[in-house]
Structures are given as structure tokens and as C-alpha cells.
Design a protein around this motif. Structure first.
Motif, PDB file in Angstrom:
ATOM      1  N   ALA A  51      25.396  14.843 -46.016  1.00 56.50           N
ATOM      2  CA  ALA A  51      25.885  14.147 -44.746  1.00 56.50           C
ATOM      3  C   ALA A  51      25.342  12.719 -44.705  1.00 56.50           C
ATOM      4  O   ALA A  51      25.991  11.993 -44.200  1.00 56.50           O
ATOM      5  CB  ALA A  51      25.706  15.002 -43.422  1.00 56.50           C
ATOM      6  N   HIS A  52      23.979  12.556 -44.866  1.00 57.40           N
ATOM      7  CA  HIS A  52      23.562  11.496 -45.078  1.00 57.40           C
ATOM      8  C   HIS A  52      24.089  10.389 -45.898  1.00 57.40           C
ATOM      9  O   HIS A  52      24.338   9.189 -45.558  1.00 57.40           O
ATOM     10  CB  HIS A  52      21.925  11.397 -45.359  1.00 57.40           C
ATOM     11  CG  HIS A  52      20.880  11.918 -44.204  1.00 57.40           C
ATOM     12  ND1 HIS A  52      19.672  12.483 -44.244  1.00 57.40           N
ATOM     13  CD2 HIS A  52      21.385  12.580 -42.995  1.00 57.40           C
ATOM     14  CE1 HIS A  52      19.117  12.852 -43.018  1.00 57.40           C
ATOM     15  NE2 HIS A  52      20.274  13.110 -42.336  1.00 57.40           N
ATOM     16  N   ALA A 107      29.792   5.206 -44.554  1.00 57.87           N
ATOM     17  CA  ALA A 107      30.590   4.699 -43.038  1.00 57.87           C
ATOM     18  C   ALA A 107      29.811   3.282 -42.475  1.00 57.87           C
ATOM     19  O   ALA A 107      30.791   2.613 -41.991  1.00 57.87           O
ATOM     20  CB  ALA A 107      30.483   5.880 -41.981  1.00 57.87           C
ATOM     21  N   LYS A 108      28.564   3.418 -42.736  1.00 59.17           N
ATOM     22  CA  LYS A 108      28.141   2.283 -41.913  1.00 59.17           C
ATOM     23  C   LYS A 108      28.258   1.032 -42.872  1.00 59.17           C
ATOM     24  O   LYS A 108      28.435  -0.194 -42.387  1.00 59.17           O
ATOM     25  CB  LYS A 108      26.349   2.176 -42.122  1.00 59.17           C
ATOM     26  CG  LYS A 108      26.141   3.298 -40.858  1.00 59.17           C
ATOM     27  CD  LYS A 108      24.625   3.522 -40.779  1.00 59.17           C
ATOM     28  CE  LYS A 108      24.165   4.429 -39.694  1.00 59.17           C
ATOM     29  NZ  LYS A 108      24.718   5.674 -39.545  1.00 59.17           N
ATOM     30  N   VAL A 109      28.351   1.063 -44.367  1.00 59.16           N
ATOM     31  CA  VAL A 109      28.568  -0.081 -45.048  1.00 59.16           C
ATOM     32  C   VAL A 109      30.115  -0.509 -44.785  1.00 59.16           C
ATOM     33  O   VAL A 109      30.456  -1.568 -45.108  1.00 59.16           O
ATOM     34  CB  VAL A 109      28.391   0.457 -46.657  1.00 59.16           C
ATOM     35  CG1 VAL A 109      28.896  -0.521 -47.685  1.00 59.16           C
ATOM     36  CG2 VAL A 109      26.942   0.653 -46.929  1.00 59.16           C
ATOM     37  N   LYS A 153      15.375  -3.578 -44.314  1.00 63.04           N
ATOM     38  CA  LYS A 153      15.629  -4.737 -44.253  1.00 63.04           C
ATOM     39  C   LYS A 153      17.120  -5.251 -44.632  1.00 63.04           C
ATOM     40  O   LYS A 153      17.741  -4.284 -45.286  1.00 63.04           O
ATOM     41  CB  LYS A 153      14.972  -5.442 -45.632  1.00 63.04           C
ATOM     42  CG  LYS A 153      13.170  -5.107 -45.680  1.00 63.04           C
ATOM     43  CD  LYS A 153      12.601  -6.132 -44.309  1.00 63.04           C
ATOM     44  CE  LYS A 153      10.988  -5.923 -44.397  1.00 63.04           C
ATOM     45  NZ  LYS A 153      10.448  -6.697 -43.467  1.00 63.04           N
ATOM     46  N   PRO A 154      17.683  -6.293 -44.238  1.00 64.75           N
ATOM     47  CA  PRO A 154      18.897  -6.952 -44.390  1.00 64.75           C
ATOM     48  C   PRO A 154      18.983  -7.433 -45.882  1.00 64.75           C
ATOM     49  O   PRO A 154      18.293  -7.853 -46.610  1.00 64.75           O
ATOM     50  CB  PRO A 154      19.107  -8.014 -43.234  1.00 64.75           C
ATOM     51  CG  PRO A 154      17.666  -8.507 -43.364  1.00 64.75           C
ATOM     52  CD  PRO A 154      16.612  -7.480 -43.462  1.00 64.75           C
ATOM     53  N   THR A 205      20.270  -2.288 -43.282  1.00 59.52           N
ATOM     54  CA  THR A 205      20.082  -1.052 -43.702  1.00 59.52           C
ATOM     55  C   THR A 205      19.066  -0.329 -42.954  1.00 59.52           C
ATOM     56  O   THR A 205      18.750   0.705 -43.253  1.00 59.52           O
ATOM     57  CB  THR A 205      19.319  -1.317 -45.135  1.00 59.52           C
ATOM     58  OG1 THR A 205      18.030  -1.792 -45.178  1.00 59.52           O
ATOM     59  CG2 THR A 205      20.149  -2.149 -45.979  1.00 59.52           C
ATOM     60  N   ALA A 206      18.605  -0.900 -41.844  1.00 57.27           N
ATOM     61  CA  ALA A 206      17.722  -0.122 -40.863  1.00 57.27           C
ATOM     62  C   ALA A 206      18.181   1.167 -40.439  1.00 57.27           C
ATOM     63  O   ALA A 206      17.415   1.998 -40.088  1.00 57.27           O
ATOM     64  CB  ALA A 206      17.476  -1.333 -39.734  1.00 57.27           C
ATOM     65  N   ALA A 207      19.588   1.184 -40.071  1.00 52.84           N
ATOM     66  CA  ALA A 207      20.138   2.406 -39.721  1.00 52.84           C
ATOM     67  C   ALA A 207      20.485   3.368 -40.813  1.00 52.84           C
ATOM     68  O   ALA A 207      20.982   4.521 -40.481  1.00 52.84           O
ATOM     69  CB  ALA A 207      21.398   2.105 -38.927  1.00 52.84           C
TER      70      ALA A 207
END
Length: 201
Positions: free
Chosen positions: A50-51, A57-59, A182-183, A196-198
Motif C-alpha cells: 500500500a505504501h 499517487a503523490k508523484v 528533501k525536495p 518527498t517529505a510525505a
């Protein structure tokens, strides 16, 4: 007729890639699984954690912020690396929608990896090494301009690496690497910052 029967039939010229591709087209893969062609064999990839899906999904959400209308983000899209007779199903592929629309609607053919502008792979425990090595070399050979490797299982800790400037020898000239948290900047045609923090580590 099996591959061995075809191979031993003197009246037919055995073409491993064509045989594997035809078999791949006809596979009835269980939901969530993916079938890829690598090292002259069909490999089944189990559903991810799931992770893994949460990161994808975030990307995808970040990419859509500035994506032009002629580009689309695809999941479960088969891409063919013609020079290597490989077929992978990346976690995310960004390419012009007309390249996908041009595929025969009655076929289940993969698209040419060379048409991709960005390929994203998110490692799982069982495939991390392939994403770091075989797929890295294959996408470079296909001249995919950007390869984003999100490696949750790097021995140094979770890391995101953006590879750019591919060579036909199977390497990328440049890479930028950041730890989770870090971004990382994605260049044009995306022109966005991936936070990428989330990302769940």
C-alpha cells in the motif's frame, strides 16, 4: 504448440521475442499483478505494498500540476525496449497521448519506451535490485530522457534519484539524489518540485 515444439520444428523459424510477446498478449494476469518480459522469459510481478501505491499517487498528483494537455500519466502500461527485446510495466510512464492512442485498439501491444518522457519506478523488497540495475540500463538504452527511481530499500536509507541524459551504452550521464524528506526538482516539460517529505519510508 509449446516453445520447444516450435524451436524443434525445421519448417518454422523460431523467433523468441515474437513468441514471448504473443504469449504476453494472451495472459490472463490476476488483478494487481503485472507481467513483464526480461531475460527471454515472462516474469510475473506481484501487487505492491500500500505504501508503494501511496507514493505513486503523490508523484502523479505532483506531475499533473504543470503537465501540458498533450501528455498523460499512465499506470500498468507496457513499454518495449526494442534494442533489448524487453518489456517492462513501470509504476508510472509519462508520454504523449497520441503515442498511446496510435496503438491498434484490437491488440494488446506495448508502446515504444523511446516515446516516454519520464519513467518512474518505486522499489519493492523483491525487485529493488532490478530497478537499480536492469531497468536503469534498459531505460537508458531506450533513451528515456528522465528516469526517476524511488528506492525505499536502499541500504543508506530511502532515497530518490533522478537520472538524466541517457546514453545508448546503457548509462545516464547525470543523476541527482536526495533522501526522503528533501525536495527534488523535475526539469521541463514538468517544471515542478517533487516533495518527498510525505513519502512513507
Amino acid at each position: 504448440m509449446t516453445a520447444a515444439m516450435v524451436e524443434n520444428d525445421p519448417s518454422s523459424e523460431f523467433r523468441p521475442w515474437e513468441y514471448l510477446l504473443e504469449t504476453w498478449r494472451e495472459l490472463d494476469v490476476p488483478d494487481g499483478w503485472r507481467a513483464e518480459i526480461d531475460e527471454a522469459q515472462i516474469v510475473l510481478v506481484p501487487p505492491p505494498h500500500a505504501h508503494h501505491n501511496g507514493i505513486a499517487a503523490k508523484v502523479q498528483r505532483a506531475l499533473y500540476r504543470k503537465l501540458s494537455e498533450d501528455l498523460e500519466i499512465y499506470q500498468t502500461l507496457g513499454v518495449h525496449i526494442a534494442s533489448l527485446d524487453k518489456l517492462y510495466v513501470p509504476d508510472l510512464v509519462v508520454m504523449p497521448s497520441d503515442a498511446v492512442d496510435a496503438v491498434d485498439p484490437d491488440s494488446n501491444d506495448p508502446v515504444d519506451a523511446a516515446d516516454a518522457l519520464l519513467i518512474v519506478e518505486i522499489t519493492s523488497k523483491g525487485n529493488a535490485r532490478d530497478d537499480r540495475t536492469k531497468k536503469y540500463r534498459a531505460y537508458a538504452r531506450a533513451l528515456v530522457p528522465l528516469y526517476l527511481l524511488i528506492d525505499r530499500f536502499d541500504t543508506r536509507g530511502p532515497i530518490v534519484t533522478l537520472f538524466t541524459e541517457p546514453n545508448e551504452d546503457g548509462t545516464y550521464k547525470h543523476s541527482e539524489q536526495v533522501p526522503f524528506g528533501k525536495p527534488i526538482e523535475l526539469p521541463e516539460p514538468f517544471g515542478t518540485t517533487l516533495d518527498t517529505a510525505a513519502f512513507p519510508a
